[in-house]
Design an enzyme around this catalytic site. Structure first.
Site, PDB file in Angstrom:
ATOM      1  N   TYR A 156     -15.949 -58.029 111.088  1.00 21.36           N
ATOM      2  CA  TYR A 156     -16.751 -59.360 111.405  1.00 21.36           C
ATOM      3  C   TYR A 156     -18.015 -59.196 110.509  1.00 21.36           C
ATOM      4  CZ  TYR A 156     -13.705 -60.649 115.211  1.00 21.36           C
ATOM      5  OH  TYR A 156     -12.605 -61.179 115.935  1.00 21.36           O
ATOM      6  N   ARG A 213     -21.170 -52.333 118.913  1.00 18.54           N
ATOM      7  CA  ARG A 213     -19.966 -51.997 118.992  1.00 18.54           C
ATOM      8  C   ARG A 213     -19.843 -52.074 117.254  1.00 18.54           C
ATOM      9  NH1 ARG A 213     -14.170 -53.706 121.211  1.00 18.54           N
ATOM     10  NH2 ARG A 213     -14.551 -52.004 122.541  1.00 18.54           N
TER      11      ARG A 213
END
Length: 157
Positions: free
Chosen positions: A24, A72
């Site tokens: 991402y 994360r």
């Protein structure tokens, strides 16, 4: 102030999470595989860390000190063509801690190596735990790990 009120008050959140893994946007800046920039946000490891660290700093400034931030990351993209490595992550982790992250969650993989994002049953239980242990050694904050932990005995080790 409004964002903090929304996350904690109206949203009832106990923490906020930043997804800096799996290919991402944030991990694209950090990954030498994806980031081909030649400005202040690309190139060497130090410059590739800039975008994730600026996001954490902006988040901490917006929500204040009382709401935990979880981050994360992919402990390794497992990208043979030069992705994020555990060595890169162990350099980033203490910087994330200094920027205001309260917990680092270790995952793995990216789109091109998606079997590391959701590991198949053929991979051993707790396959990412060794990566998490190395990240944990680099920081003083809690570290969690995901992936192929389906047995309580594996989770306790």
């Amino acid at each position: 102030m409004f964002r903090r009120r929304r996350a904690r008050g109206r949203g009832g959140c106990d923490f906020v999470g930043i997804h800096g893994a799996h290919g991402y946007l944030i991990s694209q800046f950090f990954s030498p595989y994806a980031n081909k920039r030649d400005d202040d946000y690309g190139g060497d490891l130090e410059r590739r860390m800039r975008f994730p660290l600026e996001i954490v700093a902006a988040m901490r400034a917006a929500i204040g000190p009382g709401l935990p931030i979880l981050y994360r990351l992919s402990g390794d993209e497992h990208q043979p063509a030069g992705g994020i490595t555990l060595q890169d992550v162990c350099a980033l982790a203490p910087r994330l801690e200094a920027a205001g992250v309260d917990l680092i969650d270790v995952s793995a993989g990216m789109y091109e190596t998606n079997w590391w994002i959701t590991q198949p049953m053929e991979m051993p239980q707790g396959v990412l735990s060794q990566s998490a242990l190395q990240v944990r050694a680099a920081v003083g904050i809690p570290v969690s790990v995901s992936g192929r932990i389906t047995d309580p005995s594996v989770a306790s080790t």
